[in-house]
Write a protein that holds these residues in place. Structure first.
Motif, PDB file in Angstrom:
ATOM      1  N   LEU A   1       5.149  12.847 -53.832  1.00  0.00           N
ATOM      2  CA  LEU A   1       6.273  13.244 -53.449  1.00  0.00           C
ATOM      3  C   LEU A   1       7.291  11.583 -52.662  1.00  0.00           C
ATOM      4  CD1 LEU A   1       6.098  16.330 -51.513  1.00  0.00           C
ATOM      5  CD2 LEU A   1       7.049  16.324 -53.598  1.00  0.00           C
ATOM      6  N   GLN A   2       5.839  10.679 -52.722  1.00  0.00           N
ATOM      7  CA  GLN A   2       6.934   9.553 -51.614  1.00  0.00           C
ATOM      8  C   GLN A   2       7.255   8.588 -52.936  1.00  0.00           C
ATOM      9  OE1 GLN A   2       8.382   7.824 -49.455  1.00  0.00           O
ATOM     10  NE2 GLN A   2       7.557  10.243 -48.740  1.00  0.00           N
ATOM     11  N   PHE A   3       6.239   8.878 -54.512  1.00  0.00           N
ATOM     12  CA  PHE A   3       6.766   7.849 -55.412  1.00  0.00           C
ATOM     13  C   PHE A   3       8.234   9.088 -56.599  1.00  0.00           C
ATOM     14  CE2 PHE A   3       2.551   6.688 -55.310  1.00  0.00           C
ATOM     15  CZ  PHE A   3       2.771   5.092 -55.768  1.00  0.00           C
ATOM     16  N   ALA A   4       8.102  10.307 -56.252  1.00  0.00           N
ATOM     17  CA  ALA A   4       9.179  11.194 -56.340  1.00  0.00           C
ATOM     18  C   ALA A   4      10.391  10.322 -55.931  1.00  0.00           C
ATOM     19  CB  ALA A   4       9.326  12.482 -56.066  1.00  0.00           C
ATOM     20  N   GLY A   5      10.509  10.539 -54.273  1.00  0.00           N
ATOM     21  CA  GLY A   5      11.330   9.465 -53.529  1.00  0.00           C
ATOM     22  C   GLY A   5      12.079   8.187 -53.671  1.00  0.00           C
ATOM     23  N   MET A   6      11.433   7.568 -54.732  1.00  0.00           N
ATOM     24  CA  MET A   6      11.790   6.122 -55.015  1.00  0.00           C
ATOM     25  C   MET A   6      12.645   6.654 -56.715  1.00  0.00           C
ATOM     26  SD  MET A   6       9.342   2.549 -56.126  1.00  0.00           S
ATOM     27  CE  MET A   6       8.573   3.776 -57.504  1.00  0.00           C
ATOM     28  N   PHE A   7      12.349   7.405 -56.927  1.00  0.00           N
ATOM     29  CA  PHE A   7      12.987   7.555 -58.606  1.00  0.00           C
ATOM     30  C   PHE A   7      14.336   8.449 -57.753  1.00  0.00           C
ATOM     31  CE2 PHE A   7       8.548   6.338 -60.683  1.00  0.00           C
ATOM     32  CZ  PHE A   7       9.552   5.557 -61.674  1.00  0.00           C
ATOM     33  N   LEU A   8      13.827   9.196 -56.928  1.00  0.00           N
ATOM     34  CA  LEU A   8      15.246  10.003 -56.457  1.00  0.00           C
ATOM     35  C   LEU A   8      16.437   8.673 -55.840  1.00  0.00           C
ATOM     36  CD1 LEU A   8      16.529  12.462 -55.526  1.00  0.00           C
ATOM     37  CD2 LEU A   8      15.190  12.453 -53.895  1.00  0.00           C
ATOM     38  N   ALA A   9      15.577   7.635 -55.237  1.00  0.00           N
ATOM     39  CA  ALA A   9      16.530   7.151 -54.862  1.00  0.00           C
ATOM     40  C   ALA A   9      17.433   5.813 -55.736  1.00  0.00           C
ATOM     41  CB  ALA A   9      15.808   6.169 -53.612  1.00  0.00           C
ATOM     42  N   LEU A  10      17.045   5.421 -57.067  1.00  0.00           N
ATOM     43  CA  LEU A  10      17.444   4.741 -57.915  1.00  0.00           C
ATOM     44  C   LEU A  10      17.884   5.746 -58.273  1.00  0.00           C
ATOM     45  CD1 LEU A  10      14.084   3.445 -59.028  1.00  0.00           C
ATOM     46  CD2 LEU A  10      16.148   2.278 -58.252  1.00  0.00           C
ATOM     47  N   SER A  11      17.970   7.237 -58.901  1.00  0.00           N
ATOM     48  CA  SER A  11      18.429   8.229 -59.273  1.00  0.00           C
ATOM     49  C   SER A  11      20.145   7.819 -58.983  1.00  0.00           C
ATOM     50  CB  SER A  11      18.042   9.638 -59.933  1.00  0.00           C
ATOM     51  OG  SER A  11      16.735   9.506 -60.516  1.00  0.00           O
ATOM     52  N   GLY A  12      19.944   8.656 -57.022  1.00  0.00           N
ATOM     53  CA  GLY A  12      20.814   8.682 -56.766  1.00  0.00           C
ATOM     54  C   GLY A  12      22.313   7.435 -56.691  1.00  0.00           C
ATOM     55  N   TYR A  13      21.651   6.371 -56.890  1.00  0.00           N
ATOM     56  CA  TYR A  13      22.385   5.406 -56.551  1.00  0.00           C
ATOM     57  C   TYR A  13      23.027   4.920 -58.225  1.00  0.00           C
ATOM     58  CZ  TYR A  13      23.827   0.140 -56.003  1.00  0.00           C
ATOM     59  OH  TYR A  13      24.856  -0.795 -56.243  1.00  0.00           O
ATOM     60  N   MET A  14      22.366   5.253 -58.823  1.00  0.00           N
ATOM     61  CA  MET A  14      22.901   5.633 -61.005  1.00  0.00           C
ATOM     62  C   MET A  14      24.200   6.363 -60.930  1.00  0.00           C
ATOM     63  SD  MET A  14      21.889   3.311 -62.888  1.00  0.00           S
ATOM     64  CE  MET A  14      21.704   2.013 -61.082  1.00  0.00           C
ATOM     65  N   VAL A  15      23.816   7.596 -60.156  1.00  0.00           N
ATOM     66  CA  VAL A  15      25.014   8.672 -59.970  1.00  0.00           C
ATOM     67  C   VAL A  15      26.099   8.210 -59.502  1.00  0.00           C
ATOM     68  CG1 VAL A  15      25.585  10.965 -58.547  1.00  0.00           C
ATOM     69  CG2 VAL A  15      23.334  10.420 -60.143  1.00  0.00           C
ATOM     70  N   LEU A  16      26.055   7.373 -57.832  1.00  0.00           N
ATOM     71  CA  LEU A  16      27.091   6.628 -58.001  1.00  0.00           C
ATOM     72  C   LEU A  16      27.957   5.706 -58.816  1.00  0.00           C
ATOM     73  CD1 LEU A  16      29.475   5.696 -55.638  1.00  0.00           C
ATOM     74  CD2 LEU A  16      27.516   4.262 -54.631  1.00  0.00           C
ATOM     75  N   ILE A  17      27.002   4.799 -59.247  1.00  0.00           N
ATOM     76  CA  ILE A  17      27.525   3.662 -60.303  1.00  0.00           C
ATOM     77  C   ILE A  17      28.131   4.288 -60.882  1.00  0.00           C
ATOM     78  CG2 ILE A  17      26.956   1.733 -61.734  1.00  0.00           C
ATOM     79  CD1 ILE A  17      26.781   1.377 -58.722  1.00  0.00           C
TER      80      ILE A  17
END
Length: 418
Positions: free
Chosen positions: A337-353
């Motif tokens: 789940l921590q690895f999932a957290g990394m990709f979740l953070a990257l995805s969240g930033y892409m959503v903002l951009i």
């Protein structure tokens, strides 16, 4: 100004990350693990329905630097969305009790968390307007104060009456009073510091229906994205709720808590610069825009790696002590789940951009694909492989989401350059 916003937004981000954690710790130490399981699913349902209340409009509102829509338009739309959230919350718990014979105690706890998040949905549009006025700190102060009151109320009530249902509804009552009080205080304080034409009137209603329809046409993809995002992020808990008991649900909830810490830590860093980043895109400063994105992605990776190493090393002992529960059998789930957290953070930033680039429909495409992928396999993985299975499948879904958004961004940014 930036330092002040960063500090208060960081405090708010930490409390946001700690909401379910702190309350679950209190429950496991004062009542029992079954109550903690109820609280876990209550937060999962509450967060999903809060996506209806917030409509996913926050980033759009904050990045509306040209004031295409006035605050009263955002506020009026929020009234409508919050009423819809209330209706869905009541309908959900009623249906669960009537169709699945769920207890009034459990569903009442879920409804209480939804009620608390209804207040948060109202607060969000006010916080967003202060951020658009470059006073992110004010919204953060209101949020921090309200949740400190909730934590204090919950601890005192639970300690003396040992009743999760009563304690959560007391939290709602004190949260509501605190919200009204703090909002009025900071509205007056802000307006005293501004000239008349820059003042904010937080309770003003938009009577022009045409503006509401226009805004709805712009943001409905963001609402769907927000709803699907919350569903995907909690899909493992929904699937497990069918096949496991409250105790197992609680343990999975404990090890899944750190997943969202990575995203929240990064949010604390980049939220204060959202308005500035929007201005760079609006002004056509594409090189500055892309340079900032590269730097933030590197920061996300650095924070994620540190979190993964730390959690893999000492995560289980620390969480076991925090929750007063033996979690040694959940190490695999925690690391996955921590690895999932990394990709979740990257995805969240892409959503903002992509929101800044006004590509809401592209966002909806990505989440729709991953939503259907989640529906196809999550319940099977829960039934066949339990908590490890849903953890692996969740990681797969989030990696897929990030890949879709990265490709969309690269394709459209290159088209803008041409």
């Amino acid at each position: 100004m930036y330092k002040r916003d960063f500090i208060w937004n960081s405090i708010a981000g930490l409390i946001n990350a700690a909401e379910a954690v702190v309350m679950a710790i209190m429950v496991t130490r004062i009542t029992n693990l079954s109550d903690a399981g109820i609280l876990t699913i209550a937060f999962a349902v509450g967060n999903l329905l809060m996506s209806v209340g917030k409509l996913g409009v926050r980033n759009y509102q904050v990045t509306d630097v040209k004031t295409q829509y006035k605050y009263e338009t955002y506020f009026t739309m929020r009234i409508i969305s919050v009423l819809l959230m209330l209706l869905l919350s009541v309908s959900y718990v009623t249906a669960k009790m009537m169709l699945f014979s769920e207890s009034f105690f459990k569903e009442g706890c879920i409804l209480a968390i939804c009620a608390i998040y209804i207040i948060e949905s109202f607060e969000d549009v006010i916080w967003g307007e202060f951020q658009r006025k470059k006073r992110l700190d004010i919204g953060a102060k209101i949020f921090v104060t309200r949740w400190c009151v909730i934590f204090f109320t919950f601890a005192i009530s639970l300690y003396f009456n040992h009743n999760l249902f009563v304690s959560l509804w007391l939290c709602f009552a004190t949260s509501f009073i605190c919200f009204l009080t703090m909002t009025n205080i900071y509205e007056k304080k802000y307006n005293l510091e501004c000239v008349k034409n820059q003042q904010i009137h937080l309770w003003k209603i938009q009577r022009n229906k045409k503006n509401l329809y226009k805004l709805l046409g712009q943001v409905y993809p963001l609402f769907l994205v927000s709803f699907l995002a919350f569903y995907i992020n909690n899909s493992a808990k929904y699937a497990l709720d069918v096949y496991v008991d409250n105790e197992t649900q609680a343990c999975y909830g404990f090890v899944s808590m750190p997943v969202f810490v990575i995203g929240l830590l990064n949010g604390m860093i980049y939220q204060p610069s959202v308005v500035w980043l929007s201005e760079q895109w609006t002004k056509g400063n594409k090189n500055i825009f892309i340079s900032k994105i590269r730097k933030q992605c590197l920061i996300i990776l650095a924070i994620s790696i540190i979190c993964i190493i730390g959690v893999a090393s000492i995560g289980i002992p620390v969480l076991s002590v925090l929750y007063s529960t033996n979690l040694k059998n959940y190490w695999k789930e925690l690391v996955i789940l921590q690895f999932a957290g990394m990709f979740l953070a990257l995805s969240g930033y892409m959503v903002l951009i992509l929101t800044i680039m006004r590509m809401q429909k592209a966002l909806l495409l990505g989440y729709s694909i991953v939503f259907f992928v989640s529906l196809l396999g999550m319940k099977f993985m829960a039934y066949k492989y339990g908590t490890v299975g849903v953890s692996m499948y969740y990681l797969f879904c989030i990696i897929l989401l990030f890949m879709i958004y990265a490709l969309i961004f690269l394709k459209n940014y290159n088209m803008e350059r041409e």
